[in-house]
Design a protein around this motif. Structure first.
Motif, PDB file in Angstrom:
ATOM      1  N   ILE A   1      -0.765   2.402  -2.012  1.00  0.00           N
ATOM      2  CA  ILE A   1      -1.025   1.432  -3.067  1.00  0.00           C
ATOM      3  C   ILE A   1       0.227   0.632  -3.408  1.00  0.00           C
ATOM      4  O   ILE A   1       0.171  -0.586  -3.652  1.00  0.00           O
ATOM      5  CB  ILE A   1      -1.551   2.151  -4.327  1.00  0.00           C
ATOM      6  N   GLY A   2       1.361   1.298  -3.421  1.00  0.00           N
ATOM      7  CA  GLY A   2       2.572   0.651  -3.903  1.00  0.00           C
ATOM      8  C   GLY A   2       3.212  -0.297  -2.917  1.00  0.00           C
ATOM      9  O   GLY A   2       3.849  -1.273  -3.331  1.00  0.00           O
ATOM     10  N   ALA A   3       3.076  -0.018  -1.605  1.00  0.00           N
ATOM     11  CA  ALA A   3       3.737  -0.869  -0.618  1.00  0.00           C
ATOM     12  C   ALA A   3       3.269  -2.321  -0.688  1.00  0.00           C
ATOM     13  O   ALA A   3       4.100  -3.242  -0.726  1.00  0.00           O
ATOM     14  CB  ALA A   3       3.537  -0.294   0.783  1.00  0.00           C
ATOM     15  N   PRO A   4       1.948  -2.607  -0.685  1.00  0.00           N
ATOM     16  CA  PRO A   4       1.526  -4.017  -0.800  1.00  0.00           C
ATOM     17  C   PRO A   4       1.985  -4.679  -2.090  1.00  0.00           C
ATOM     18  O   PRO A   4       2.366  -5.846  -2.099  1.00  0.00           O
ATOM     19  CB  PRO A   4      -0.002  -3.930  -0.728  1.00  0.00           C
ATOM     20  N   VAL A   5       1.939  -3.913  -3.204  1.00  0.00           N
ATOM     21  CA  VAL A   5       2.368  -4.474  -4.487  1.00  0.00           C
ATOM     22  C   VAL A   5       3.847  -4.819  -4.453  1.00  0.00           C
ATOM     23  O   VAL A   5       4.271  -5.895  -4.903  1.00  0.00           O
ATOM     24  CB  VAL A   5       2.064  -3.482  -5.624  1.00  0.00           C
ATOM     25  N   LEU A   6       4.680  -3.908  -3.911  1.00  0.00           N
ATOM     26  CA  LEU A   6       6.113  -4.155  -3.833  1.00  0.00           C
ATOM     27  C   LEU A   6       6.416  -5.308  -2.890  1.00  0.00           C
ATOM     28  O   LEU A   6       7.290  -6.147  -3.170  1.00  0.00           O
ATOM     29  CB  LEU A   6       6.829  -2.888  -3.367  1.00  0.00           C
TER      30      LEU A   6
ATOM     31  N   ASN B   1       4.530  -7.874  -2.207  1.00  0.00           N
ATOM     32  CA  ASN B   1       4.161  -9.123  -2.854  1.00  0.00           C
ATOM     33  C   ASN B   1       5.164  -9.506  -3.947  1.00  0.00           C
ATOM     34  O   ASN B   1       5.508 -10.679  -4.118  1.00  0.00           O
ATOM     35  CB  ASN B   1       2.758  -8.993  -3.450  1.00  0.00           C
ATOM     36  N   ALA B   2       5.655  -8.495  -4.691  1.00  0.00           N
ATOM     37  CA  ALA B   2       6.577  -8.782  -5.786  1.00  0.00           C
ATOM     38  C   ALA B   2       7.942  -9.239  -5.282  1.00  0.00           C
ATOM     39  O   ALA B   2       8.575 -10.107  -5.895  1.00  0.00           O
ATOM     40  CB  ALA B   2       6.728  -7.548  -6.666  1.00  0.00           C
ATOM     41  N   LEU B   3       8.411  -8.661  -4.165  1.00  0.00           N
ATOM     42  CA  LEU B   3       9.741  -8.978  -3.642  1.00  0.00           C
ATOM     43  C   LEU B   3       9.703  -9.989  -2.503  1.00  0.00           C
ATOM     44  O   LEU B   3      10.762 -10.324  -1.947  1.00  0.00           O
ATOM     45  CB  LEU B   3      10.437  -7.696  -3.174  1.00  0.00           C
ATOM     46  N   HIS B   4       8.493 -10.405  -2.107  1.00  0.00           N
ATOM     47  CA  HIS B   4       8.326 -11.369  -1.019  1.00  0.00           C
ATOM     48  C   HIS B   4       8.941 -10.841   0.280  1.00  0.00           C
ATOM     49  O   HIS B   4       9.713 -11.525   0.972  1.00  0.00           O
ATOM     50  CB  HIS B   4       8.953 -12.726  -1.389  1.00  0.00           C
ATOM     51  N   ILE B   5       8.654  -9.590   0.575  1.00  0.00           N
ATOM     52  CA  ILE B   5       9.085  -8.983   1.821  1.00  0.00           C
ATOM     53  C   ILE B   5       7.862  -8.480   2.555  1.00  0.00           C
ATOM     54  O   ILE B   5       6.750  -8.464   2.026  1.00  0.00           O
ATOM     55  CB  ILE B   5      10.072  -7.822   1.583  1.00  0.00           C
ATOM     56  N   SER B   6       8.072  -8.055   3.805  1.00  0.00           N
ATOM     57  CA  SER B   6       6.942  -7.571   4.596  1.00  0.00           C
ATOM     58  C   SER B   6       6.478  -6.209   4.082  1.00  0.00           C
ATOM     59  O   SER B   6       7.251  -5.461   3.469  1.00  0.00           O
ATOM     60  CB  SER B   6       7.332  -7.468   6.072  1.00  0.00           C
TER      61      SER B   6
END
Length: 268
Positions: A39-44, A46-51
């Motif tokens: 759950i956290g990887a996609p959110v992070l 998107n928030a940091l604009h990284i892959s």
């Protein structure tokens, strides 16, 4: 199965009231960690604009660091407890054997003095007989408290078992060891005043002291035997006293606890 009135229903359940086994806690923790990554990887990302893989790696690294710190803290606590007597909070026999050999090697290498105190409760059996084993346990705990409060940071107080305690005193001559031993003995005498009977009458200790100069060969077992001999002389001479094996009147280089060190003069 029929239960009689007042019987404990959980008595027939071998695991009733027990905490969850460690393997189950780790399994649930791993499952929760996997869900957190999913759950956290996609959110992070998107928030940091990284892959997403980069975000997953960052979460994994942070989780592993946190897990390592927690496990390391628990391992440190387990190691401390493995060297500690649970009743008195001083060291146990395992710590005694380890530190005595270490400090002996260090004293030989650095040519520094080393002393040992052997301490024995004089009347533990009488305390148990008169006040029960709880009374004896309180006496042992009090001795542990006094040792921890009185010994210096470099000293190693331990309980060898039963009513026997010992202290390794690095860089300590017999005269200085006798000062510390008297502080221990007098503090125990002071604390027993006002305690319930029979502690107020029977709680005393005898102490034997030996150092490297009191033995013919520099060996740990001989040092312990020498301190034991001094302890036996203290107990046979009336108890509640201190005896030193070998000369203890050389106070050269001894720092008295109640004295202040002279200030060093700084020259320009």
């Amino acid at each position: 199965m029929k239960l009689t009135a007042g019987a404990n229903v959980n008595a027939s359940k071998p695991h009733a009231g027990r905490a969850m086994p460690a393997r189950m806690r780790f399994a649930f923790g791993g499952l929760a960690l996997a869900g957190f990554f999913a759950i956290g990887a996609p959110v992070l990302a998107n928030a940091l604009h990284i892959s997403t893989p980069a975000a997953s790696f960052a979460l994994l690294a942070g989780g592993l660091v946190g897990l390592g710190l927690r496990l390391g803290s628990q391992m440190d606590a387990l190691e401390r407890h493995s060297f500690e007597d649970p009743m008195t909070r001083v060291g146990n026999r395992r710590q005694w054997q380890t530190r005595l050999n270490t400090e002996l090697d260090r004293a030989i290498e650095s040519r520094m003095p080393l002393s040992v105190l052997m301490l024995d409760l004089d009347n533990l059996k009488s305390l148990n007989d008169a006040g029960g084993h709880g009374c004896g346990d309180r006496a042992l705990a009090l001795v542990g408290e006094v040792l921890l409060a009185t010994c210096r940071s470099r000293d190693v107080p331990v309980r060898l078992g039963g009513d026997e305690f010992a202290v390794v005193l690095p860089r300590t001559r017999p005269a200085e060891a006798k000062i510390l031993a008297e502080r221990i003995r007098s503090e125990i005498s002071r604390r027993r005043v006002g305690m319930e009977s029979p502690l107020d009458r029977l709680l005393t200790v005898s102490i034997g002291i030996a150092d490297l100069e009191s033995i013919s060969d520099v060996r740990a077992d001989l040092l312990v035997e020498s301190a034991d001999a001094a302890l036996y002389r203290a107990k046979s001479s009336g108890r509640d006293r201190i005896e030193v094996k070998g000369p203890a009147n050389d106070t050269s280089g001894v720092f008295r606890f109640d004295e202040k060190r002279p200030q060093r003069r700084v020259t320009a």
